[in-house]
Design an enzyme around this catalytic site. Structure first.
Site, PDB file in Angstrom:
ATOM      1  CG  ASP A 142      -1.955  -1.077   1.189  1.00 27.17           C
ATOM      2  OD1 ASP A 142      -2.419  -1.416   0.086  1.00 27.17           O
ATOM      3  OD2 ASP A 142      -2.305  -1.600   2.259  1.00 27.17           O
ATOM      4  CG  ASP A 144      -6.649  -1.578  -1.401  1.00 25.75           C
ATOM      5  OD1 ASP A 144      -6.935  -2.769  -1.603  1.00 25.75           O
ATOM      6  OD2 ASP A 144      -5.718  -1.217  -0.673  1.00 25.75           O
TER       7      ASP A 144
END
Length: 210
Positions: free
Chosen positions: A139, A173
């Site tokens: 991420d 995401d």
């Protein structure tokens, strides 16, 4: 169209993840603006760092979900009554699940996990940091849009520092989450298989009944 969307999202997602992984040490932060930063973290769980249940079970869930969505897209390929926006949302969900699944499946083998400030190496001579299906999701997007301290008199949170928006996420995401919201808000009728047009309304060339 769906194939192009899936391929494009996966390529962008994986390219950015590999770049961050090989140029940032773990936890490193690059401030683009006060409200937009790149910060390299990894997680074992679902979108936005959530962790639910077994890591291996979650990886297989992603793989099965991607397979089912691909089968569904193939099944509806000739359905001209479905709007393109609906198909695009399903494709984005598929791409989001696939992007994070690739991290879980391969990243443990492809990268090492050095101690900061060293950065990870692709295909290290000593091998990766985990076995197949046990990699961690990369991420990097961090949007601390605003932050403040709660007043001391507030129960439970008084005096604590609050940041909005705290989760750190990636392209996969974002594709998955945004498409889910759009799907629910604008295309929920198609989720139940209702693709038929409303035939009760009078046609322009027909006179309404008296």
């Amino acid at each position: 169209m769906a194939a192009v969307i899936i391929a494009a999202v996966i390529v962008v997602d994986q390219a950015l993840k590999v770049w961050v992984k090989t140029h940032f040490f773990y936890g490193e932060e690059w401030e683009i603006a006060s409200w937009f930063k790149l910060q390299f973290i990894e997680n074992n769980g679902m979108a936005f760092g959530l962790e639910l249940g077994s890591k291996l079970l979650l990886t297989w869930f992603r793989i099965i979900a991607v397979a089912l969505f691909c089968y569904y897209l193939f099944k509806i390929r000739n359905n001209t009554q479905l709007p393109r926006g609906y198909v695009a949302c399903v494709a984005l969900i598929t791409a989001g699940a696939a992007g994070n699944a690739l991290d879980c499946i391969f990243y443990g083998l492809l990268f090492n996990a050095p101690v900061p400030p060293e950065v990870a190496q692709l295909l290290p001579a000593d091998g990766g940091y985990a076995t197949l299906f046990n990699g961690r999701v990369v991420d990097m997007f961090y949007f601390p849009l605003c932050q403040w301290y709660w007043p001391e008199w507030m129960p439970l949170v008084g005096g604590e520092h609050f940041v909005f928006f705290q989760p750190i996420f990636n392209v996969a995401d974002a594709a998955l989450s945004v498409s889910m919201v759009v799907l629910i808000l604008f295309y929920s009728r198609y989720l139940s298989g209702n693709t038929e047009k409303n035939d009760d309304a009078p046609r322009p060339d027909e006179n309404p009944a008296p």
